[in-house]
Design an enzyme around this catalytic site. Structure first.
Site, PDB file in Angstrom:
ATOM      1  N   ASN A  83      13.360 -33.023  49.238  1.00  0.00           N
ATOM      2  CA  ASN A  83      14.812 -32.944  49.042  1.00  0.00           C
ATOM      3  C   ASN A  83      15.139 -33.429  47.635  1.00  0.00           C
ATOM      4  OD1 ASN A  83      17.659 -32.839  49.857  1.00  0.00           O
ATOM      5  ND2 ASN A  83      17.582 -35.084  49.839  1.00  0.00           N
ATOM      6  N   HIS A 131      18.265 -35.309  45.459  1.00  0.00           N
ATOM      7  CA  HIS A 131      19.509 -36.069  45.631  1.00  0.00           C
ATOM      8  C   HIS A 131      20.016 -36.477  44.247  1.00  0.00           C
ATOM      9  CE1 HIS A 131      22.434 -38.456  47.762  1.00  0.00           C
ATOM     10  NE2 HIS A 131      22.211 -39.418  46.880  1.00  0.00           N
TER      11      HIS A 131
END
Ligand code: GAR
Length: 212
Positions: A110, A112
């Site tokens: 991911n 971020h």
């Protein structure tokens, strides 16, 4: 057996990270193929980007399921259809349940828009402005069951300047996201990442085929 390594991208909106990633597949920097864009949002601009690139787009619309478990079962089925080596969350704005996360443990990454562990969760750039930090940035990490808390692969920094608001800072961070994410994905496919507890060790050269 698959001839090439593959990944799928999950994105909920604009998809600029998705674009940056597939551009780096096209120019040969990422040694793998993106086989699908999967989105929870039927209006995501990322779908247009997938279409333009000739990549299959799958909509698993969160709104069309009566509960999160059913949504996640459909999401898993959509991912499984492509049997990817890696699942890439690029602006995917839902918290994934434990079944999905466990299934892809060590194979799901991911991005971020903060220097984690600072400013997890939504509106990370606004959080940074409000806190008054002088340096911000982005983090690519492996996904674990705790939100925005998995082992960190790469971080890139930007300065926070006088007069910045959340949007200005977000644009500055995004430039770095578009470099950090392809780099992390390349490292993954070069088999140079090893998770050791909380840390990710990065080996300096591609691992050789070993017999042990
Ligand atoms: C990016 O800034 C990404 O870091 C962030 O959403 C944006 C998506 O932009 N992700 C999160 O906040 C996840 N918690 P994009 O759709 O243009 O790639």
């Amino acid at each position: 057996m698959k001839a090439e390594k593959t990944f799928v991208v999950l994105a909920s909106g604009r998809g600029s990270n998705f674009q940056a990633i597939i551009d780096r597949v096209s120019d040969g920097y990422i040694p793998a193929v993106c086989t699908a864009l999967i989105t929870d949002n039927p209006d995501a601009y990322a779908i247009e980007r997938a279409r333009a690139a000739g990549i299959p787009g799958e909509v698993v619309a969160f709104r069309s399921f009566t509960n999160k478990q059913l949504y996640e079962s459909a999401l898993i089925a959509a991912i499984q259809k492509y049997d990817p080596d890696l699942v890439v969350l690029a602006g995917y704005m839902r918290i994934l349940g434990s079944e999905v996360v466990r299934r892809y443990s060590g194979r799901m990454v991911n991005i971020h828009p903060s220097l984690l562990p600072s400013f997890a969760g939504l509106h990370a750039q606004d959080q940074a402005i409000q806190y008054g930090v002088k340096v911000a940035g982005c983090t690519v990490h492996f996904v674990t069951e705790d939100m925005d808390a998995g082992p960190v692969i790469i971080q890139r920094t930007v300065p926070v300047l006088e007069g910045d608001d959340g949007d200005i800072l977000a644009d500055r961070i995004l430039v770095e996201e578009h470099k950090a994410f392809p780099e992390a994905i390349r490292l993954f496919f070069e088999e140079r990442l090893r998770i050791e507890g909380r840390a990710v060790r990065i080996s300096s050269s591609p691992s050789l085929n070993r017999c042990d």
